[in-house]
Design an enzyme around this catalytic site. Structure first.
Site, short mmCIF file in Angstrom:
data_model
loop_
_atom_site.label_atom_id
_atom_site.label_comp_id
_atom_site.label_asym_id
_atom_site.label_seq_id
_atom_site.Cartn_x
_atom_site.Cartn_y
_atom_site.Cartn_z
N LYS A 19 6.43 -9.87 1.99
CA LYS A 19 5.05 -9.88 2.49
C LYS A 19 4.07 -10.19 1.35
CE LYS A 19 1.94 -6.57 4.53
NZ LYS A 19 1.71 -5.26 5.10
N LYS B 30 6.77 5.18 -1.94
CA LYS B 30 5.75 5.48 -2.95
C LYS B 30 6.23 6.52 -3.94
CE LYS B 30 1.52 3.98 -0.70
NZ LYS B 30 0.18 4.33 -0.20
N LYS C 113 -1.11 -7.04 -2.09
CA LYS C 113 -2.18 -6.96 -3.09
C LYS C 113 -1.66 -6.40 -4.40
CE LYS C 113 -4.19 -3.07 -0.44
NZ LYS C 113 -5.40 -2.47 0.08
#
Ligand code: TRP
Length: 334
Positions: free
Chosen positions: A197, A115, A200
């Site tokens: 994966k 992040k 979202k």
């Protein structure tokens, strides 16, 4: 233990649109676990502000996620469904646990590294101590079991380390939680790149099925799903696209991968993809209908939010007072 039941805690962030992966990998498992455990399902809005959020959007999404928990089948009379920010104990315990967590431990967290690379202009202290807030979430309720995705396992490990460290100084204060990785659907992959994966935050809208996608959109995305040129429905790592579709179909229908191979032997990918799409529509449609229905019942949802925040606060405060006493804060005068 609460009323003779083991305690389960889990949470999700209200950022981004939830995907089929979130539903099959998490929400659906939560529903099946909710009879066996005393469950706390939190909308972790305090975690969300480690990345800059639009206030109106955050509020809207938090409400939508909480509604979705209920729509997915979690009965809010039995499960404690609430907002993290409504229970001040989370932030208070997080501060305390910060003082029992080492910089070196937090530095090793892969999510922090990812992040901070992604949001290089806002590497704030909250992003760094994110796992400590997560530890507080879990330990406040003396949770025994924490269903999480594989990407959160490292945070669960640090939670256990912090709890053990605290207990070794002050005695048995915290229950040491176990992580629980769901069986099926835990790893639904992108429809456009089956080595990644389903996420979202994928920029390609065709890569993910969103929980609120209408049936036409769902069918269209499956038609476009990346497969291969084998022209054979087989459950093998050599055909990751097909394998992912089998996993999705299996999770939605309860069928076994070997039976699915038989069902489509000699048939083309067109038929197969259509069946997968239809199975997904039939799983999501009832949830979507229920979201629509619940969204019209503002006072019911409001009432559940109030009641469950009070319930969560009761258990959280119990743990917090014990911790505060153990570390030497003056007791409250009553
Ligand atoms: N960090 C988790 C995620 O992004 C969400 C979360 C916050 C959580 N607190 C938690 C999950 C406690 C399980 C238990 O997916």
């Amino acid at each position: 233990m609460i009323d003779g039941k083991k305690v389960l805690f889990s949470g999700m962030q209200a950022t981004g649109n939830l995907t089929l992966g979130n539903y099959l990998g998490a929400l659906k498992n939560w529903v099946t676990m909710s009879d066996e455990y005393e469950c706390f399902y939190c909308v972790v809005d305090e975690h969300s502000i480690t990345i800059r959020q639009d206030p109106a959007e955050l509020r809207k999404r938090a409400r939508a996620l909480l509604t979705l928990y209920i729509a997915a089948g979690l009965d809010p009379e039995k499960n404690c469904i609430y907002y993290q920010s409504h229970v001040s104990g989370h932030a208070e315990l997080a501060w305390i646990l910060n003082c029992y967590t080492y910089m070196g431990e937090l530095n090793r967290m892969t999510q922090f590294k990812d992040k901070s690379a992604k949001h290089a202009d806002n590497i704030n202290a909250g992003l760094f101590t994110y796992p400590v807030l997560m530890a507080a979430d879990i330990l406040l309720y003396q949770a025994d079991v924490v269903p999480v995705g594989i990407d959160q396992m490292q945070h669960l490990e640090i939670t256990r380390d912090i709890a053990q460290r605290f207990n070794s100084i002050y005695g048995d204060v915290f229950t040491i939680p176990e992580g629980y990785l769901g069986k099926v659907g835990a790893k639904i992959m992108s429809l456009q790149d089956p080595t990644k994966k389903m996420s979202k935050s994928d920029e390609n809208p065709n890569a993910s099925i969103y929980l609120m996608d209408d049936p036409d959109t769902i069918m269209r995305k499956f038609k476009r799903a990346v497969t291969d040129s084998e022209a054979c429905v087989r459950y093998t790592d050599e055909q990751p696209g097909v394998k992912n579709l089998i996993d999705i179909y299996a999770a939605c229908t309860g069928k076994l991968p070997t039976d699915i191979e038989h069902e489509f032997s000699g048939k083309g990918y067109g038929d197969f993809k259509e069946a997968v799409g239809e199975s997904v529509v039939s799983v999501l449609k009832p949830v979507q209908d229920r979201v629509a229905q619940l969204s019209n019942d503002k006072s019911y949802i409001d009432q559940m939010i109030k009641k469950n925040a009070e319930k969560a606060d009761y258990y959280a405060t119990k743990t917090l007072r014990k911790v505060q006493h153990k570390i030497g804060f003056p007791d409250r005068i009553r």
